[in-house]
Design a protein around this motif. Sequence first.
Motif, short mmCIF file in Angstrom:
data_model
loop_
_atom_site.label_atom_id
_atom_site.label_comp_id
_atom_site.label_asym_id
_atom_site.label_seq_id
_atom_site.Cartn_x
_atom_site.Cartn_y
_atom_site.Cartn_z
N ASP A 1 -4.12 -37.79 -3.67
CA ASP A 1 -3.69 -37.41 -5.02
C ASP A 1 -3.22 -35.96 -5.06
O ASP A 1 -2.13 -35.66 -5.56
N ARG A 2 -4.06 -35.07 -4.52
CA ARG A 2 -3.70 -33.64 -4.55
C ARG A 2 -4.41 -32.92 -3.41
O ARG A 2 -5.56 -33.24 -3.09
N ILE A 3 -3.70 -31.98 -2.82
CA ILE A 3 -4.30 -31.13 -1.79
C ILE A 3 -4.11 -29.69 -2.23
O ILE A 3 -2.98 -29.24 -2.45
N ASP A 4 -5.22 -28.97 -2.37
CA ASP A 4 -5.18 -27.55 -2.72
C ASP A 4 -5.38 -26.71 -1.47
O ASP A 4 -5.95 -27.17 -0.48
N LEU A 5 -4.93 -25.48 -1.54
CA LEU A 5 -5.20 -24.49 -0.50
C LEU A 5 -6.01 -23.37 -1.13
O LEU A 5 -5.52 -22.66 -2.02
N ARG A 6 -7.28 -23.25 -0.71
CA ARG A 6 -8.17 -22.26 -1.29
C ARG A 6 -8.82 -21.46 -0.16
O ARG A 6 -9.47 -22.04 0.71
N ASP A 7 -8.62 -20.15 -0.19
CA ASP A 7 -9.22 -19.26 0.82
C ASP A 7 -8.90 -19.72 2.23
O ASP A 7 -9.76 -19.69 3.13
N GLU B 1 -8.31 -22.69 3.39
CA GLU B 1 -8.71 -24.04 3.76
C GLU B 1 -8.17 -25.06 2.76
O GLU B 1 -8.04 -24.78 1.57
N LEU B 2 -7.89 -26.26 3.26
CA LEU B 2 -7.42 -27.34 2.42
C LEU B 2 -8.59 -27.98 1.68
O LEU B 2 -9.71 -28.05 2.19
N VAL B 3 -8.32 -28.44 0.46
CA VAL B 3 -9.31 -29.15 -0.35
C VAL B 3 -8.68 -30.46 -0.82
O VAL B 3 -7.58 -30.46 -1.39
N THR C 1 -2.19 -33.09 9.70
CA THR C 1 -0.82 -33.08 9.19
C THR C 1 -0.38 -31.68 8.79
O THR C 1 0.75 -31.27 9.06
N LEU C 2 -1.26 -30.93 8.12
CA LEU C 2 -0.90 -29.63 7.56
C LEU C 2 -1.39 -28.45 8.40
O LEU C 2 -1.15 -27.29 8.05
N ARG C 3 -2.09 -28.75 9.50
CA ARG C 3 -2.49 -27.72 10.48
C ARG C 3 -3.34 -26.62 9.86
O ARG C 3 -3.14 -25.43 10.12
N ARG C 4 -4.30 -27.02 9.03
CA ARG C 4 -5.24 -26.07 8.45
C ARG C 4 -6.62 -26.71 8.40
O ARG C 4 -6.74 -27.94 8.37
N PRO C 5 -7.68 -25.91 8.35
CA PRO C 5 -9.03 -26.48 8.24
C PRO C 5 -9.18 -27.26 6.93
O PRO C 5 -8.58 -26.90 5.91
N CYS C 6 -10.00 -28.29 6.95
CA CYS C 6 -10.26 -29.07 5.73
C CYS C 6 -11.65 -29.68 5.84
O CYS C 6 -11.90 -30.51 6.72
N ARG C 7 -12.53 -29.24 4.95
CA ARG C 7 -13.90 -29.76 4.93
C ARG C 7 -14.34 -30.19 3.53
O ARG C 7 -15.18 -31.05 3.37
#
Length: 268
Positions: free
Chosen positions: A132-138, A140-142, A174-180
């Motif tokens: 639905d939505r992917i945010d970038l915060r500090d 990292e992906l959310v 896919t976006l090459r960033r951490p996501c937890r």
Amino acid sequence: MPRRLVKVTPAKLATWSDCPRRYRMAYLDRPAPKRGGPWASSTLGAVVHNALKGYFDLPQERRTEEQAADLVRRCWKSDGFRDAEQAEVYRDRAKQWVADYVRGLPPGMEPIGLERWVSTPTEKIVAEGRVDRIDLRDGELVIVDYKTGRHALGVDDARGSQALALYAIAARRTLRRPCRRVELHHLPSGEVAVWEHTEESLGRHLTRAEEAAEDLALAADTLAAGGDQDVLFPPSPGRQCSWCDFRRHCPEGQDAAPEVEPWATLAP
């Protein structure tokens, strides 16, 4: 020969887990059995999702509560509702939900992905799906998943969601960033359920997904080779049979639970 990777989505895995027979009817049978009619709750959810995507597609200066509510009106459909009066009630509720939701968003926020397709291969599967939505915060992906169902959701729902875990794994590839971090945003209540995954918890979700994918792929291959469909894809009757799209084709499901009206699963 290289091992064939099984391509799966969270929806496929959930369907297999809920009822192998429903999985066969939804994904394997050709021609596919006729489904039941639309559900009002599904219509409502789709309208809210489309309105929120449209909201974030607007330039920053046009992102207002009024615009958000108007997007609900423009996206509105009445499929599955009892009558025009009921549809109007829920249209107004949805307008209020969306307006209240965007009012609480951080000023100037800009998602990194909207209805974004993400995918990742592992040693056994290709896990993919639309977030639905992917945010970038500090840095990292959310992962953000909108919900409009009858009940608010809690931490256990976010932690236990295989879909959110697979989205996190696929998004970081896919976006090459951490996501937890994964979040369930329940618009009717305004509540947000949050979980921060570890590598271990993501690994457990992935292992379960790979095991399920192997089982469903083996069943599908055996069916194609002439196996018994009722042995390979048995029904899992229960209360969920009341709103199964393939209820009309399943005697066990009809016996397990009563048929309900298309608007029965709406949030009260």
